[in-house]
Design a protein around this motif. Structure first.
Motif, PDB file in Angstrom:
ATOM      1  N   TYR A   1       0.959  -0.963  -0.078  1.00 33.32           N
ATOM      2  CA  TYR A   1      -0.056  -0.132  -0.257  1.00 33.32           C
ATOM      3  C   TYR A   1       0.626   0.786  -0.159  1.00 33.32           C
ATOM      4  O   TYR A   1       0.317   2.630  -0.560  1.00 33.32           O
ATOM      5  CB  TYR A   1      -0.654  -0.278   0.970  1.00 33.32           C
ATOM      6  CG  TYR A   1      -2.097  -1.040   1.499  1.00 33.32           C
ATOM      7  CD1 TYR A   1      -2.999  -1.169   0.104  1.00 33.32           C
ATOM      8  CD2 TYR A   1      -1.501  -2.279   1.597  1.00 33.32           C
ATOM      9  CE1 TYR A   1      -4.453  -1.578   0.139  1.00 33.32           C
ATOM     10  CE2 TYR A   1      -3.169  -3.198   1.254  1.00 33.32           C
ATOM     11  CZ  TYR A   1      -3.454  -2.885   0.498  1.00 33.32           C
ATOM     12  OH  TYR A   1      -5.067  -3.765   0.089  1.00 33.32           O
ATOM     13  N   ALA A   2       1.797   1.193   0.203  1.00 27.52           N
ATOM     14  CA  ALA A   2       3.518   2.468   0.313  1.00 27.52           C
ATOM     15  C   ALA A   2       3.519   2.521  -1.497  1.00 27.52           C
ATOM     16  O   ALA A   2       3.513   3.464  -2.115  1.00 27.52           O
ATOM     17  CB  ALA A   2       4.301   2.198   0.696  1.00 27.52           C
ATOM     18  N   THR A   3       3.154   1.579  -1.854  1.00 25.83           N
ATOM     19  CA  THR A   3       3.434   1.488  -3.522  1.00 25.83           C
ATOM     20  C   THR A   3       2.679   0.705  -3.991  1.00 25.83           C
ATOM     21  O   THR A   3       2.324   0.127  -5.468  1.00 25.83           O
ATOM     22  CB  THR A   3       4.706  -0.153  -3.537  1.00 25.83           C
ATOM     23  OG1 THR A   3       4.183  -0.763  -3.160  1.00 25.83           O
ATOM     24  CG2 THR A   3       6.030   0.212  -3.468  1.00 25.83           C
ATOM     25  N   ARG A   4       1.625   1.356  -4.423  1.00 25.98           N
ATOM     26  CA  ARG A   4       0.742   1.163  -4.396  1.00 25.98           C
ATOM     27  C   ARG A   4      -0.364   1.214  -5.574  1.00 25.98           C
ATOM     28  O   ARG A   4      -1.083   0.995  -6.336  1.00 25.98           O
ATOM     29  CB  ARG A   4      -1.076   1.675  -3.330  1.00 25.98           C
ATOM     30  CG  ARG A   4      -0.910   3.564  -3.697  1.00 25.98           C
ATOM     31  CD  ARG A   4      -1.751   3.864  -2.342  1.00 25.98           C
ATOM     32  NE  ARG A   4      -1.243   5.829  -2.085  1.00 25.98           N
ATOM     33  CZ  ARG A   4      -0.675   5.960  -1.530  1.00 25.98           C
ATOM     34  NH1 ARG A   4       0.106   5.288  -0.600  1.00 25.98           N
ATOM     35  NH2 ARG A   4      -0.375   7.680  -1.820  1.00 25.98           N
ATOM     36  N   LEU A   5       0.563   2.215  -6.345  1.00 27.76           N
ATOM     37  CA  LEU A   5       0.166   2.733  -8.268  1.00 27.76           C
ATOM     38  C   LEU A   5       0.417   1.431  -8.540  1.00 27.76           C
ATOM     39  O   LEU A   5       0.601   1.191  -9.764  1.00 27.76           O
ATOM     40  CB  LEU A   5       1.003   3.582  -8.463  1.00 27.76           C
ATOM     41  CG  LEU A   5       0.254   4.579  -7.698  1.00 27.76           C
ATOM     42  CD1 LEU A   5       0.826   6.127  -8.292  1.00 27.76           C
ATOM     43  CD2 LEU A   5      -1.028   5.427  -7.301  1.00 27.76           C
ATOM     44  N   HIS A   6       1.537   0.294  -8.368  1.00 28.24           N
ATOM     45  CA  HIS A   6       2.292  -0.238  -8.279  1.00 28.24           C
ATOM     46  C   HIS A   6       0.550  -1.783  -8.227  1.00 28.24           C
ATOM     47  O   HIS A   6       1.448  -2.316  -9.314  1.00 28.24           O
ATOM     48  CB  HIS A   6       3.244  -1.394  -7.977  1.00 28.24           C
ATOM     49  CG  HIS A   6       3.899  -2.207  -8.552  1.00 28.24           C
ATOM     50  ND1 HIS A   6       4.426  -2.113  -9.675  1.00 28.24           N
ATOM     51  CD2 HIS A   6       3.574  -3.532  -7.753  1.00 28.24           C
ATOM     52  CE1 HIS A   6       5.163  -3.620 -10.095  1.00 28.24           C
ATOM     53  NE2 HIS A   6       4.615  -4.064  -9.289  1.00 28.24           N
TER      54      HIS A   6
ATOM     55  N   ASN B   1      -2.366  -1.198  -8.154  1.00 24.31           N
ATOM     56  CA  ASN B   1      -3.644  -1.536  -8.050  1.00 24.31           C
ATOM     57  C   ASN B   1      -3.817   0.379  -9.236  1.00 24.31           C
ATOM     58  O   ASN B   1      -3.648   1.189  -8.220  1.00 24.31           O
ATOM     59  CB  ASN B   1      -4.203  -1.554  -8.016  1.00 24.31           C
ATOM     60  CG  ASN B   1      -5.738  -1.297  -8.585  1.00 24.31           C
ATOM     61  OD1 ASN B   1      -6.275  -0.454  -9.497  1.00 24.31           O
ATOM     62  ND2 ASN B   1      -6.846  -2.180  -7.635  1.00 24.31           N
ATOM     63  N   PRO B   2      -3.749   0.647 -10.279  1.00 19.66           N
ATOM     64  CA  PRO B   2      -3.719   2.358 -10.401  1.00 19.66           C
ATOM     65  C   PRO B   2      -4.523   3.214 -10.601  1.00 19.66           C
ATOM     66  O   PRO B   2      -4.922   4.087  -9.878  1.00 19.66           O
ATOM     67  CB  PRO B   2      -3.590   1.679 -12.124  1.00 19.66           C
ATOM     68  CG  PRO B   2      -4.037   0.272 -12.548  1.00 19.66           C
ATOM     69  CD  PRO B   2      -3.521  -0.282 -11.846  1.00 19.66           C
ATOM     70  N   ALA B   3      -5.717   2.374  -9.597  1.00 21.97           N
ATOM     71  CA  ALA B   3      -7.167   2.561  -9.349  1.00 21.97           C
ATOM     72  C   ALA B   3      -7.057   3.637  -7.460  1.00 21.97           C
ATOM     73  O   ALA B   3      -7.650   4.255  -7.408  1.00 21.97           O
ATOM     74  CB  ALA B   3      -8.567   1.577  -9.171  1.00 21.97           C
ATOM     75  N   PHE B   4      -5.289   3.213  -6.743  1.00 20.07           N
ATOM     76  CA  PHE B   4      -5.706   3.939  -6.429  1.00 20.07           C
ATOM     77  C   PHE B   4      -4.913   5.741  -6.337  1.00 20.07           C
ATOM     78  O   PHE B   4      -4.706   6.209  -5.168  1.00 20.07           O
ATOM     79  CB  PHE B   4      -3.822   3.579  -5.618  1.00 20.07           C
ATOM     80  CG  PHE B   4      -4.716   2.139  -4.325  1.00 20.07           C
ATOM     81  CD1 PHE B   4      -5.390   2.848  -3.720  1.00 20.07           C
ATOM     82  CD2 PHE B   4      -4.414   0.835  -4.773  1.00 20.07           C
ATOM     83  CE1 PHE B   4      -6.036   1.247  -2.098  1.00 20.07           C
ATOM     84  CE2 PHE B   4      -5.299  -0.082  -3.873  1.00 20.07           C
ATOM     85  CZ  PHE B   4      -6.165  -0.116  -2.588  1.00 20.07           C
ATOM     86  N   THR B   5      -4.424   5.455  -7.491  1.00 18.94           N
ATOM     87  CA  THR B   5      -4.266   6.905  -7.777  1.00 18.94           C
ATOM     88  C   THR B   5      -5.230   7.980  -6.997  1.00 18.94           C
ATOM     89  O   THR B   5      -6.139   8.088  -7.896  1.00 18.94           O
ATOM     90  CB  THR B   5      -3.941   6.874  -9.327  1.00 18.94           C
ATOM     91  OG1 THR B   5      -3.121   6.005  -9.960  1.00 18.94           O
ATOM     92  CG2 THR B   5      -3.333   8.457  -9.663  1.00 18.94           C
ATOM     93  N   GLY B   6      -4.204   8.890  -6.449  1.00 23.42           N
ATOM     94  CA  GLY B   6      -4.924   9.867  -5.794  1.00 23.42           C
ATOM     95  C   GLY B   6      -6.308  10.178  -4.476  1.00 23.42           C
ATOM     96  O   GLY B   6      -6.532  10.639  -4.270  1.00 23.42           O
ATOM     97  N   LEU B   7      -6.440   8.541  -4.218  1.00 23.96           N
ATOM     98  CA  LEU B   7      -7.511   9.051  -3.451  1.00 23.96           C
ATOM     99  C   LEU B   7      -6.514   8.980  -1.730  1.00 23.96           C
ATOM    100  O   LEU B   7      -7.557   9.498  -1.328  1.00 23.96           O
ATOM    101  CB  LEU B   7      -7.794   6.962  -3.148  1.00 23.96           C
ATOM    102  CG  LEU B   7      -8.361   5.904  -4.649  1.00 23.96           C
ATOM    103  CD1 LEU B   7      -9.157   5.028  -4.429  1.00 23.96           C
ATOM    104  CD2 LEU B   7      -9.605   7.276  -4.722  1.00 23.96           C
ATOM    105  N   LEU B   8      -5.474   8.440  -1.557  1.00 20.65           N
ATOM    106  CA  LEU B   8      -4.970   9.065  -0.567  1.00 20.65           C
ATOM    107  C   LEU B   8      -4.698  10.166   0.155  1.00 20.65           C
ATOM    108  O   LEU B   8      -4.360  10.752   1.301  1.00 20.65           O
ATOM    109  CB  LEU B   8      -4.485   7.550  -0.094  1.00 20.65           C
ATOM    110  CG  LEU B   8      -4.184   6.428   0.301  1.00 20.65           C
ATOM    111  CD1 LEU B   8      -3.131   5.168   1.085  1.00 20.65           C
ATOM    112  CD2 LEU B   8      -5.145   5.655   1.061  1.00 20.65           C
ATOM    113  N   ASP B   9      -4.325  10.203  -0.872  1.00 19.06           N
ATOM    114  CA  ASP B   9      -3.487  12.287  -1.182  1.00 19.06           C
ATOM    115  C   ASP B   9      -4.004  13.299  -1.879  1.00 19.06           C
ATOM    116  O   ASP B   9      -4.256  13.036  -3.129  1.00 19.06           O
ATOM    117  CB  ASP B   9      -2.025  11.972  -0.051  1.00 19.06           C
ATOM    118  CG  ASP B   9      -1.567  11.215   0.360  1.00 19.06           C
ATOM    119  OD1 ASP B   9      -1.497  11.513   1.602  1.00 19.06           O
ATOM    120  OD2 ASP B   9      -0.663  10.152   0.090  1.00 19.06           O
TER     121      ASP B   9
END
Length: 357
Positions: A51-56, A58-66
């Motif tokens: 989850y620190a490397t979440r873009l690797h 799943n690209p759906a994590f883009t822009g969700l946490l910050d």
């Protein structure tokens, strides 16, 4: 060059004296490798802090946490081996003003092995966020990457470079030509989540690009299913200071090139610390012997996250190779006041409750 000769050269490396004592073993290993070589396929790196490397992941994590973030990751796998596998990743994402879309950048650089295999892959991600109900959110993402892969023969020692007494002679007469291979990789991902649970599915390398000189040297598609549940004991924001006490069990399944991997973990958070323990191994079945226990610790501060994890191998081969070290550093931006205003205007898309390491 015949596969057996090539693998023998790989195993000899720079130690001709040792090679003389263990020649029969090298021949046996080389023969085994020659038989298995036609079925070999390239695979991606599996990070211990997904989850620190979440873009690797799943690209759906883009822009969700910050609102915006930049993350640098370094992984050193099998450090006791000559030619350890080392991976560096740079990831960045930015949530657009509409709050419904986000863009990201992902760069991976892999290096290691007796042939100094290097792979550089850079690409962009995009995600669209939507609210299905007051407590249910969905995000869909895509990724397109361009990569280059090559190997180097500079650290190998061939048979025609050795004299009868084991002394090294001049350069080899073997043709050592391997031009870099360039490829395009495409991926998709989706994520559904509430304030306490999340589940995601990602398909990477959907076009299965060719990454080697042989026609069957493909990078097979990677299918990743991941999810979890977070129980909050405390969740408050006082004077712009967020405080959380929670526990989150997680699970993940991945498939790539005939290899299946299962992960079961639990994360505990007491702001600003996060600790986790994750079991990772092959899906139970014939030959499923590789198992790893990952211990991680993360620190979250005002605008940064720092995480460290160590893979403790549970199989004999992996224990002798030294496990793996992984370090992540994230610089983040998130405006709590602006988020509150967006919530009042019903334009705020809540972050998934997944761990940040």
């Amino acid at each position: 060059m015949p596969p057996t000769r090539f693998l023998r050269c790989l195993l000899l490396r720079r130690s001709p004296r040792r090679a003389g004592r263990t020649g029969k073993l090298w021949v046996a290993l080389a023969g085994l490798g020659a038989v298995a070589a036609p079925a070999a396929r390239a695979q991606d790196v599996y990070y211990s802090q997904p989850y620190a490397t979440r873009l690797h992941l799943n690209p759906a994590f883009t822009g969700l946490l910050d609102d915006a973030s930049v993350t640098l990751t370094y992984r050193n796998q099998y450090p006791t081996l000559i030619g350890a596998l080392q991976t560096t990743q740079l990831a960045a994402d930015y949530r657009l003003a509409s709050q419904r879309s986000a863009v990201g950048l992902l760069i991976n650089a892999d290096r290691g092995g007796g042939l100094s295999l290097t792979r550089l892959e850079a690409g962009f991600t995009y995600a669209y966020h939507a609210r299905l109900s007051p407590q249910l959110y969905v995000s869909g993402g895509a990724r397109a990457s361009y990569g280059s892969q090559r190997i180097s023969y500079g650290n190998l020692l061939f048979g025609d470079q050795l004299a009868d007494d084991g002394q090294q002679l001049g350069p080899t007469a073997e043709p050592l030509v391997y031009d870099p291979v360039h490829y395009l990789s495409l991926g998709l991902g989706g994520l559904v989540y509430t304030s306490n649970a999340w589940v995601g599915l990602a398909l990477d390398h959907a076009n299965q690009p060719v990454v080697g000189v042989a026609d069957d040297a493909v990078l097979p598609f990677r299918l990743a299913l991941h999810g979890g549940y977070k129980h909050y004991f405390v969740k408050t924001t006082v004077k712009r200071q967020y405080r959380e006490v929670s526990v989150a069990p997680t699970a993940a399944y991945s498939y790539q090139g005939g290899s299946q991997r299962l992960e079961l973990g639990v994360y505990g958070t007491i702001t600003p610390l996060t600790a986790g323990l994750v079991w990772r191994g092959a899906v139970p079945g014939p030959g499923a012997t590789q198992q790893t226990l990952v211990a991680l610790l993360g620190l979250t501060g005002n605008g940064f996250r720092l995480g460290y994890s160590y893979d403790v191998s549970l199989s004999q081969f992996s224990r002798e190779t030294g496990g793996a070290h992984e370090i992540t550093l994230s610089l983040t931006k998130f405006d709590l006041i602006e988020a509150a205003k967006r919530r009042l205007r019903r334009k705020n898309y809540a972050a998934p409750p997944c761990p940040v390491f």
